[in-house]
Design a protein around this motif. Structure first.
Motif, PDB file in Angstrom:
ATOM      1  N   PRO A  23       0.804  -1.203   0.000  1.00 23.30           N
ATOM      2  CA  PRO A  23       0.000   0.000   0.000  1.00 23.30           C
ATOM      3  C   PRO A  23       0.841   1.258   0.000  1.00 23.30           C
ATOM      4  O   PRO A  23       0.374   2.317  -0.364  1.00 23.30           O
ATOM      5  N   ASP A  26       0.959   3.268  -3.416  1.00 23.87           N
ATOM      6  CA  ASP A  26      -0.273   3.658  -4.087  1.00 23.87           C
ATOM      7  C   ASP A  26      -0.589   5.142  -3.970  1.00 23.87           C
ATOM      8  O   ASP A  26      -1.745   5.539  -4.090  1.00 23.87           O
ATOM      9  N   SER A  30      -2.754   5.977  -0.101  1.00 22.66           N
ATOM     10  CA  SER A  30      -2.307   4.763   0.574  1.00 22.66           C
ATOM     11  C   SER A  30      -2.003   5.003   2.043  1.00 22.66           C
ATOM     12  O   SER A  30      -2.054   4.075   2.846  1.00 22.66           O
ATOM     13  N   GLU A  34      -2.024   2.737   5.925  1.00 23.06           N
ATOM     14  CA  GLU A  34      -0.718   2.465   6.533  1.00 23.06           C
ATOM     15  C   GLU A  34      -0.673   2.810   8.013  1.00 23.06           C
ATOM     16  O   GLU A  34       0.370   2.714   8.646  1.00 23.06           O
TER      17      GLU A  34
END
Length: 532
Positions: A23, A26, A30, A34
């Motif tokens: 992730p 992205d 993202s 996270e």
């Protein structure tokens, strides 16, 4: 201070992050996935961004506690952004203007279950504003810690960085699993000055830990001034492992630590280790020793050789005075009385002294906390046992739980931050085994110990003993990233537990530590991003 992770950075170079599936690759959005510890729920709004600008303001509910959290947020964001970020309150019927970060004291519209009622929050990000809602200022504070993770890693810089300061759109609803989420710092084996402790407090706060256990006394050093027994600090505090000069906290120093921690929603849990681990006290006052003779100061690392005089009333005068002064300095509910490795006493004498010590704590209107060897002593209502064993079964602890005791989970082979990561780690010990990041993460505190149901688990704590730890850089190297793994176990729902996902989220945090000048161990288990 450099964030170079000591010798291990040469032994284990960072592993490149995978090109797909993480992730962290992205884009801005993202960052919403996270967050550590993992929130209860995350709902991204694709394509939406909020931009923090020079015109952004911070608004809070008209409440001093909420305003203090707003000022804390501004203090976190101003150094890197260079933005003024003025903070002001809102009247109850005011609508926050555009381009604001707003902290509102009100029940979240989608409350999450929690064992800590004041820990929940809801964070909403639209193109116009960021709003954090919580029933208490503590919840707002935790929402702020999440918000800082939604900004670029450069937000941790102490100097102005270019930005842009984008926050991904979406909603996070969150609350802690366990009420007690902590770490212990041993300042007895090696002494750490007050600013070092405050730095440690800041690192606990960023991952929503809420208890700092200070191991204040041991054979090698007594670290808190006691007015009624001044030689405890003056003589008992003058040594440490390897023969250093030691040191101690004045009561003003201790108050500063307590107040600084409280502003970050962290409760200090002071420990006076009894009836063993007392050589520093005995060297200051020989009348407390079984033979009435003060032993020489001790600078080694052996355990179990010291004990107070069980039959002497002077011992209980000492305990009453010390715990009384400490209770008066400590607004939190807990006094930790140790209770481990009293090898010089048989079961009868151990029970005699610890039964009296527990009653002294109760008389100070404090809750007893002790290492799990305290379990066979008489039950005091509300008492807490800290389990540091390396097995998943302990009948004494289970029996105490059936009487009403609660447990803090600190299994030595999972949470002890002084254990080596690998055989190649130059710091630390290995008596409980080697603890890599996965070992620290892959267990469930709610189901770990036989006979201890989840509802009897007060929480989780990661202790750092300092026989081999001498500097702040070494504290951080042994702490990061394993403490982050423990923080997630303590906060996040068990349903979010996923090693493969966690290791990717953890990897995305290393640039934040670098910008914050935090040392860390670049474990080869984690796909760290390439260094710049």
């Amino acid at each position: 201070m450099s964030s170079a992770p000591l010798e291990q950075s040469r032994t284990h170079p960072p592993v490149p992050r995978p090109r797909t599936g993480s992730p962290a690759l992205d884009g801005v959005g993202s960052r919403l996935t996270e967050v550590i510890p993992a929130p209860v729920s995350v709902r991204p709004t694709p394509g939406v961004r909020y931009l923090l600008t020079a015109g952004t303001t911070i608004r809070t509910s008209d409440d001093p506690a909420a305003l203090a959290v707003g000022e804390h947020l501004a203090d976190l964001l101003r150094p890197a952004t260079g933005h003024p970020l003025p903070v002001a309150t809102l009247a109850a019927d005011d609508t926050p203007p555009a381009d604001t970060v707003t902290l509102l004291l009100e029940p979240a519209t989608e409350p999450a279950p929690a064992t800590e009622p004041d820990g929940g929050y809801r964070l909403d990000v639209t193109a116009e504003q960021v709003v954090i809602r919580a029933a208490t200022a503590t919840g707002l504070f935790y929402g702020v810690q999440t918000l800082r993770q939604l900004l670029p890693a450069e937000i941790e810089s102490t100097t102005v960085a270019p930005g842009p300061w984008e926050v991904p759109g979406g909603q996070i609803v969150d609350a802690p699993r366990f009420a007690y989420r902590g770490a212990m710092l041993d300042v007895s084996r090696h002494f750490f000055e007050m600013p070092d402790v405050l730095r440690f407090v800041d690192q606990l706060a960023r991952y929503k830990l809420n208890h700092l256990h200070l191991h204040l006394t041991d054979d090698q050093g007594w670290r808190i001034a006691i007015a009624s027994w001044p030689r405890l600090a003056e003589i008992g505090g003058a040594t440490e492992v390897d023969g250093g000069t030691g040191g101690y906290y004045t009561q003003a120093d201790y108050r500063t630590i307590v107040e600084y921690a409280a502003a970050r929603r962290i409760t200090v849990v002071p420990e006076i280790d009894l009836p063993g681990h007392t050589n520093a006290a005995l060297s200051a006052y020989g009348e407390l020793a079984p033979d009435g003779v003060a032993p020489a100061p001790y600078t080694g690392t052996e355990v179990g050789f010291s004990s107070v005089a069980v039959a002497s009333e002077r011992t209980y005068d000492f305990v009453d005075d010390v715990l009384g002064e400490l209770a008066a300095l400590t607004p939190g509910p807990y006094l930790h009385i140790g209770g481990d490795e009293a090898f010089k006493l048989d079961a009868t004498d151990y029970g005699t002294v610890m039964n009296r010590v527990q009653r002294i704590v109760a008389a100070k209107s404090k809750t007893v906390v002790g290492w799990h060897q305290l379990a066979p002593a008489e039950h005091v209502p509300g008492r807490v046992l800290q389990y540091w064993g390396t097995t998943t079964s302990d009948e004494n602890v289970a029996s105490a739980v059936r009487q009403g005791a609660r447990v803090i989970m600190s299994p030595g082979n999972r949470t002890y931050l002084d254990m080596k990561y690998t055989d190649a780690t130059t710091l630390g010990q290995d008596w409980a085994g080697l603890i890599d990041v996965r070992t620290a993460y892959d267990w469930d505190p709610g189901t770990y110990l036989d006979g201890v149901p989840a509802e009897s688990v007060l929480g989780v704590e990661a202790p750092l003993w300092t026989e081999t730890i001498r500097t702040v850089a070494e504290i951080e190297f042994m702490t990061y990233p394993r403490l982050v793994a423990v923080a997630e176990l303590a906060w996040s729902p068990a349903t979010t537990h996923d090693w493969d996902n966690f290791r990717l989220r953890l990897a995305a945090h290393s640039p934040r530590w670098t910008h914050a000048n935090i040392h860390f161990h670049p474990s080869p288990e984690i796909p760290w991003p390439p260094t710049q």
